[in-house]
Design an enzyme around this catalytic site. Structure first.
Site, mmCIF file in Angstrom:
data_model
loop_
_atom_site.group_PDB
_atom_site.id
_atom_site.type_symbol
_atom_site.label_atom_id
_atom_site.label_comp_id
_atom_site.label_asym_id
_atom_site.label_seq_id
_atom_site.Cartn_x
_atom_site.Cartn_y
_atom_site.Cartn_z
ATOM 1 N N ALA A 66 33.651 10.937 48.067
ATOM 2 C CA ALA A 66 34.600 11.910 48.617
ATOM 3 C C ALA A 66 33.891 13.256 48.657
ATOM 4 O O ALA A 66 32.948 13.500 47.889
ATOM 5 C CB ALA A 66 35.828 11.980 47.714
ATOM 6 N N GLY A 112 33.608 7.428 46.416
ATOM 7 C CA GLY A 112 34.372 6.969 47.576
ATOM 8 C C GLY A 112 33.546 6.133 48.548
ATOM 9 O O GLY A 112 34.110 5.338 49.312
ATOM 10 N N GLU A 135 32.290 9.213 39.241
ATOM 11 C CA GLU A 135 33.370 10.202 39.155
ATOM 12 C C GLU A 135 33.558 10.793 37.763
ATOM 13 O O GLU A 135 33.869 11.979 37.628
ATOM 14 C CB GLU A 135 34.700 9.583 39.634
ATOM 15 C CG GLU A 135 34.811 9.443 41.143
ATOM 16 C CD GLU A 135 34.301 8.110 41.667
ATOM 17 O OE1 GLU A 135 33.548 7.434 40.943
ATOM 18 O OE2 GLU A 135 34.661 7.738 42.797
HETATM 19 N N1 CAA Z 1 30.462 15.717 48.489
HETATM 20 C C1 CAA Z 1 30.055 16.824 49.127
HETATM 21 N N2 CAA Z 1 28.754 17.067 49.398
HETATM 22 C C2 CAA Z 1 27.866 16.156 49.002
HETATM 23 C C3 CAA Z 1 28.222 14.981 48.328
HETATM 24 C C4 CAA Z 1 29.605 14.777 48.075
HETATM 25 N N3 CAA Z 1 30.070 13.664 47.464
HETATM 26 N N4 CAA Z 1 27.112 14.269 48.039
HETATM 27 C C5 CAA Z 1 26.088 14.983 48.534
HETATM 28 N N5 CAA Z 1 26.526 16.114 49.125
HETATM 29 C C6 CAA Z 1 25.756 17.170 49.770
HETATM 30 C C7 CAA Z 1 25.056 18.040 48.748
HETATM 31 O O1 CAA Z 1 25.922 19.037 48.246
HETATM 32 C C8 CAA Z 1 23.937 18.614 49.594
HETATM 33 O O2 CAA Z 1 24.473 19.631 50.393
HETATM 34 P P1 CAA Z 1 23.744 21.095 50.475
HETATM 35 O O3 CAA Z 1 22.426 20.772 51.115
HETATM 36 O O4 CAA Z 1 24.664 21.888 51.324
HETATM 37 O O5 CAA Z 1 23.599 21.566 49.081
HETATM 38 C C9 CAA Z 1 23.567 17.463 50.505
HETATM 39 O O6 CAA Z 1 24.705 16.597 50.523
HETATM 40 C C10 CAA Z 1 22.367 16.666 50.038
HETATM 41 O O7 CAA Z 1 22.623 16.246 48.707
HETATM 42 P P2 CAA Z 1 21.598 16.493 47.508
HETATM 43 O O8 CAA Z 1 20.794 17.736 47.759
HETATM 44 O O9 CAA Z 1 22.370 16.437 46.226
HETATM 45 O O10 CAA Z 1 20.653 15.232 47.677
HETATM 46 P P3 CAA Z 1 19.802 14.513 46.529
HETATM 47 O O11 CAA Z 1 18.893 13.564 47.218
HETATM 48 O O12 CAA Z 1 19.212 15.499 45.622
HETATM 49 O O13 CAA Z 1 20.884 13.673 45.681
HETATM 50 C C11 CAA Z 1 22.777 12.225 45.428
HETATM 51 C C12 CAA Z 1 21.571 12.609 46.286
HETATM 52 C C13 CAA Z 1 22.311 11.607 44.110
HETATM 53 C C14 CAA Z 1 23.608 11.223 46.208
HETATM 54 C C15 CAA Z 1 23.617 13.510 45.114
HETATM 55 O O14 CAA Z 1 23.872 14.170 46.352
HETATM 56 C C16 CAA Z 1 24.936 13.238 44.449
HETATM 57 O O15 CAA Z 1 24.977 12.983 43.261
HETATM 58 N N6 CAA Z 1 26.047 13.343 45.199
HETATM 59 C C17 CAA Z 1 27.385 13.249 44.653
HETATM 60 C C18 CAA Z 1 27.751 11.788 44.345
HETATM 61 C C19 CAA Z 1 29.126 11.720 43.697
HETATM 62 O O16 CAA Z 1 29.362 12.265 42.646
HETATM 63 N N7 CAA Z 1 30.061 11.041 44.385
HETATM 64 C C20 CAA Z 1 31.413 10.895 43.919
HETATM 65 C C21 CAA Z 1 32.284 11.899 44.627
HETATM 66 S S1 CAA Z 1 33.885 12.021 43.903
HETATM 67 C C22 CAA Z 1 34.772 10.759 44.599
HETATM 68 O O17 CAA Z 1 34.270 9.962 45.392
HETATM 69 C C23 CAA Z 1 36.202 10.736 44.175
HETATM 70 C C24 CAA Z 1 37.020 9.584 44.600
HETATM 71 O O18 CAA Z 1 36.823 8.445 44.204
HETATM 72 C C25 CAA Z 1 38.190 9.837 45.443
#
Ligand code: CAA
Length: 260
Positions: A66, A112, A135
């Site tokens: 998400a 998500g 999460e």
């Molecule tokens: N939401 C919003 N933006 C996100 C995102 C997310 N879930 N995942 C990645 N992005 C964005 C980052 O903020 C970044 O944007 P900027 O360049 O503007 O800063 C861009 O995508 C690239 O990401 P990274 O620089 O972090 O890339 P990386 O290669 O260093 O890391 C990753 C990759 C490990 C996937 C890391 O991006 C990450 O941990 N992302 C979040 C994963 C996460 O926690 N997902 C769960 C979301 S909560 C959810 O899903 C709730 C639910 O069940 C309803």
């Protein structure tokens, strides 16, 4: 409807929907969920669609979850609404589609993203993919069906570990858990998805929809899956596709379920 965050491409009977926010690693914001709902609703009603493939744009991610930026300041009420709307518009909707949905996991499927893949009927992955439900590292829990579907797919023990550690696993482990059916090199992923979709499209669309409903019935409160199967099985006998399927077998020819 013009889409901003998804791409659709139909070849033959197979509709491919690509989540297209590669700079945000295809994170699911509200607009993307609405667009997916719209495209999937149309596909569900379209006899010219036999199967749907869901994938992500770019080399890196299927869907990284998400959109965290969108919900970072949410209240309790808004959090509940986000989850409830997501269930209704996308995750439960995918699971209940009348056509099989194949998740082609082309990279990170996190939060998500994995929940979306788990809503699909079939999951395949490329060798660079990594999956997890991170999460709790953000102070929330999976809110798009992950606590339920992960346990259904891999068992409670592994689900407790994945959810509470917030860890990611690679595709070999995901395959050994039964979380993905097949793993292939990245550049072969869409070919495999299309091959599976092509096989599906040769079969009776009505029977496929009935099978999806019968399998899902086991996971619905108060529904007896065996009874659902009995009813769905019986209903098939009243369809032209049953007549065509059995006649084709007896005439030693291939069934043609899509005559028009
Ligand atoms: N939401 C919003 N933006 C996100 C995102 C997310 N879930 N995942 C990645 N992005 C964005 C980052 O903020 C970044 O944007 P900027 O360049 O503007 O800063 C861009 O995508 C690239 O990401 P990274 O620089 O972090 O890339 P990386 O290669 O260093 O890391 C990753 C990759 C490990 C996937 C890391 O991006 C990450 O941990 N992302 C979040 C994963 C996460 O926690 N997902 C769960 C979301 S909560 C959810 O899903 C709730 C639910 O069940 C309803």
């Amino acid at each position: 409807m013009d889409y901003t965050n998804i791409l659709t491409n139909q070849e033959g009977l197979v509709l491919t929907i690509t989540i297209n926010r590669p700079k945000q690693l295809n994170a699911l914001n509200k607009e993307t969920i609405n667009e997916l709902h719209h495209a999937l609703t149309a596909a569900n009603q379209d006899n010219a669609v036999g199967a749907v493939i869901l994938t992500g744009s770019g080399e890196k991610a299927f869907v990284a979850g998400a959109d965290i930026k969108e919900f970072a300041d949410f209240s309790v009420e808004k959090g509940q609404a986000l989850s409830a709307e997501g269930h209704e518009l996308l995750f439960n909707f995918v699971e209940k589609m009348t056509k099989p949905v194949i998740a082609a996991i082309n990279g990170f499927a996190l939060g998500g993203g994995l929940e979306l893949a788990m809503s699909a009927h079939i999951r395949i992955a490329s060798d660079n993919a990594r999956v997890g439900l991170p999460e709790v590292s953000l102070g929330v829990i999976p809110g798009y069906g992950g606590t339920q579907r992960l346990a259904q797919l891999v068992g409670r023990g592994k689900a407790f570990e994945m959810v509470t550690t917030a860890g990611m696993i690679g595709v070999e482990e995901a395959q050994s858990w039964g979380l993905v059916n097949h793993v292939v090199p990245h550049d072969e992923l869409m070919a495999l998805a299309n091959k599976i979709a092509g096989k599906i499209c040769k079969n009776s669309p009505n029977a496929i929809s009935a099978a999806i409903r019968a399998i899902n019935a086991n996971y619905e409160d108060g529904v007896n899956g065996y009874q659902a199967e009995i009813e769905e099985f019986g209903n098939c006998f009243g369809t032209p596709e049953f007549v065509e399927g059995t006649t084709a077998f007896l005439e030693k020819r291939k069934a043609n379920f899509r005559k028009d």
